[in-house]
Motif scaffolding. Structure first.
Motif, PDB file in Angstrom:
ATOM      1  N   LYS A   6       0.789  -1.210  -0.083  1.00 25.18           N
ATOM      2  CA  LYS A   6      -0.323  -0.121  -0.248  1.00 25.18           C
ATOM      3  C   LYS A   6       1.165   1.541   0.276  1.00 25.18           C
ATOM      4  O   LYS A   6       0.416   2.265  -0.847  1.00 25.18           O
ATOM      5  CB  LYS A   6      -1.244   0.085   0.917  1.00 25.18           C
ATOM      6  CG  LYS A   6      -2.520   1.229   1.157  1.00 25.18           C
ATOM      7  CD  LYS A   6      -3.389   0.665   2.263  1.00 25.18           C
ATOM      8  CE  LYS A   6      -4.424   2.071   1.926  1.00 25.18           C
ATOM      9  NZ  LYS A   6      -5.407   1.580   3.258  1.00 25.18           N
ATOM     10  N   GLU A  10       0.806   4.170  -2.812  1.00 25.73           N
ATOM     11  CA  GLU A  10       0.148   5.401  -3.173  1.00 25.73           C
ATOM     12  C   GLU A  10       1.198   6.564  -2.579  1.00 25.73           C
ATOM     13  O   GLU A  10       1.028   7.875  -2.482  1.00 25.73           O
ATOM     14  CB  GLU A  10      -0.551   5.125  -1.433  1.00 25.73           C
ATOM     15  CG  GLU A  10      -2.040   4.389  -1.773  1.00 25.73           C
ATOM     16  CD  GLU A  10      -2.391   4.268  -0.512  1.00 25.73           C
ATOM     17  OE1 GLU A  10      -2.303   4.990   0.311  1.00 25.73           O
ATOM     18  OE2 GLU A  10      -3.622   3.887  -0.294  1.00 25.73           O
ATOM     19  N   ILE A 116      -5.333  -1.239  -5.889  1.00 25.55           N
ATOM     20  CA  ILE A 116      -5.404   0.276  -6.739  1.00 25.55           C
ATOM     21  C   ILE A 116      -7.004   0.466  -7.645  1.00 25.55           C
ATOM     22  O   ILE A 116      -7.080   1.108  -7.674  1.00 25.55           O
ATOM     23  CB  ILE A 116      -4.850   1.071  -7.066  1.00 25.55           C
ATOM     24  CG1 ILE A 116      -3.867   0.785  -8.193  1.00 25.55           C
ATOM     25  CG2 ILE A 116      -3.654   1.743  -5.704  1.00 25.55           C
ATOM     26  CD1 ILE A 116      -2.729   1.996  -8.427  1.00 25.55           C
ATOM     27  N   HIS A 215      -1.460   5.522 -12.034  1.00 24.28           N
ATOM     28  CA  HIS A 215      -2.399   6.300 -10.272  1.00 24.28           C
ATOM     29  C   HIS A 215      -2.615   7.400 -10.230  1.00 24.28           C
ATOM     30  O   HIS A 215      -3.136   8.171  -9.654  1.00 24.28           O
ATOM     31  CB  HIS A 215      -2.448   5.060 -10.119  1.00 24.28           C
ATOM     32  CG  HIS A 215      -1.370   4.968  -8.870  1.00 24.28           C
ATOM     33  ND1 HIS A 215      -0.414   5.232  -9.103  1.00 24.28           N
ATOM     34  CD2 HIS A 215      -0.525   5.619  -8.043  1.00 24.28           C
ATOM     35  CE1 HIS A 215       1.182   4.973  -8.347  1.00 24.28           C
ATOM     36  NE2 HIS A 215       0.295   5.880  -7.514  1.00 24.28           N
ATOM     37  N   SER A 231       0.273   1.165 -11.334  1.00 24.69           N
ATOM     38  CA  SER A 231       1.301   1.337 -10.461  1.00 24.69           C
ATOM     39  C   SER A 231       2.443   0.525 -10.741  1.00 24.69           C
ATOM     40  O   SER A 231       2.540  -0.548 -10.084  1.00 24.69           O
ATOM     41  CB  SER A 231       0.302   1.299  -8.787  1.00 24.69           C
ATOM     42  OG  SER A 231       1.842   1.486  -7.635  1.00 24.69           O
TER      43      SER A 231
END
Length: 283
Positions: A6, A10, A116, A215, A231
Motif C-alpha cells: 500500500k 500510494e 488500487i 495512478h 502503479s
C-alpha cells in the motif's frame, strides 16, 4: 492487505513528509521492531504526531498496529524490498539473477496495481464493454501497442471494436458514437490535450469513457467515467517502463478473462476465430 504494498502504491500521492516516512519503512522494514514511534520520528527529524497520522492514513489505529502489520507482511514475504527478505539469487548465473530480480519487480508492480483497482471497478468496466454497441480504442505512440493488442482481443470475442492510432481520425470517428458505447483511452501519463478533447466529445454523445493511465493525478482522468490505474515504480529509467507494461498487461488480461467467463457465446466466437486464423495460416 500488505501495508508495504500500500505504501509503494500510494507513494506518488503522499506529501513530502509522508514519502520520507514511507521510504524509511520500506527500506528498514526488518528493523522496525526496534523502533518506537518517537525513535522513528527522531531518526527522520519529524514530529511523533506525523508518524501517528501517517499510520492512521493507511487505515491503522496507530503506529503499533502498523508496525505489527508490517512484521506480519515480512513473515509472509509480502511486498518487502530485497534487502534481507530471504530471496537468494544464483550467484553463478548472472542471467538467472537478473531474471529473478525483474520477475520480483514485476510481481510487486502487479500487486500494487491490483491493490488500487477495486474488484467492483474492474467488474463495472468489463460489464460496460460487454454491453457496449461499439468499443472505441485509442493510444498514441507507445500507448498504441497495448491499445491495439486489446482491440484485437475484443474483436476476437465478437465485440465490435473501432481502433485508431491517429487522434484526428478518432475525433471524426467518435461522431458515430451512440449511448452505451465505450471509449478506452490509453495514455500512461494522461497529459495529451487531444485525448482530453476526444474524451470530452465522447461523453457529450452519452458514451462512457474508460481511461488507462498511471495512478497519479492527470488531466485525462478528469474526463473518465471509470479508470484503470497502473502503479509501477523504479528509479532506473530503463526498468520502469517494463514494469508499467507488465502490470498493465496483467490488468487487461484480467478484464479479458472476465469477458470470456461471462459469455459462452463469446468463448465459442473466440474458438471459431482462432480456428479460422489457423486455417488461413496453414494454407
Amino acid at each position: 492487505m500488505s501495508p508495504l504494498l500500500k505504501i509503494r502504491a500510494e507513494r506518488d500521492q503522499m506529501s513530502a513528509i509522508e514519502r520520507r516516512i514511507g521510504d524509511f519503512l520500506l527500506e528498514n522494514a526488518h528493523l522496525l521492531r526496534d523502533y518506537s514511534s518517537q525513535q522513528l520520528a527522531n531518526a527522520l527529524g519529524i514530529s511523533q504526531s506525523s508518524v501517528v497520522k501517517f499510520s492512521q492514513k493507511l487505515g491503522y489505529k496507530g503506529y503499533p498496529d502498523l508496525k505489527y502489520s508490517i512484521g506480519q507482511a515480512i513473515a509472509r514475504g509480502d511486498g518487502a524490498d530485497d534487502g534481507g527478505n530471504g530471496r537468494e539469487a544464483r550467484t553463478d548465473d548472472p542471467h538467472a539473477a537478473l531474471a529473478e530480480d525483474l520477475w520480483h519487480l514485476k510481481a510487486l508492480a502487479e500487486a500494487e496495481t491490483r491493490l488500487i483497482n477495486p474488484p467492483e471497478n474492474i467488474d463495472a468496466i468489463a460489464h460496460a464493454i460487454a454491453q457496449a454497441g461499439k468499443v472505441f480504442i485509442i493510444g498514441l505512440g507507445e500507448d498504441g501497442i497495448p491499445a491495439r493488442a486489446f482491440a484485437t482481443r475484443l474483436s476476437m470475442l465478437g465485440i465490435l471494436t473501432v481502433h485508431y492510432v491517429d487522434a484526428i481520425l478518432m475525433q471524426a470517428g467518435v461522431s458515430s458514437a451512440a449511448p452505451g458505447d465505450v471509449l478506452m483511452v490509453f495514455s500512461e501519463h494522461g497529459r495529451q490535450p487531444t485525448l482530453c478533447q476526444i474524451s470530452h466529445l465522447f461523453r457529450e454523445r452519452v458514451g462512457r469513457v474508460v481511461t488507462v493511465t498511471r495512478h497519479t493525478p492527470n488531466p485525462l482522468r478528469a474526463h473518465a467515467d471509470a479508470a484503470l490505474l497502473v502503479s509501477a515504480h523504479d528509479e532506473r529509467r530503463h526498468i520502469e517502463p517494463l514494469l508499467y507494461q507488465s502490470a498493465l498487461q496483467h490488468l487487461l488480461d484480467l478484464i479479458f478473462i472476465l469477458l470470456c467467463d461471462a459469455s459462452e457465446e463469446r468463448r465459442l466466437q473466440l474458438d471459431f476465430n482462432f480456428e479460422r486464423m489457423q486455417d488461413l495460416l496453414d494454407h
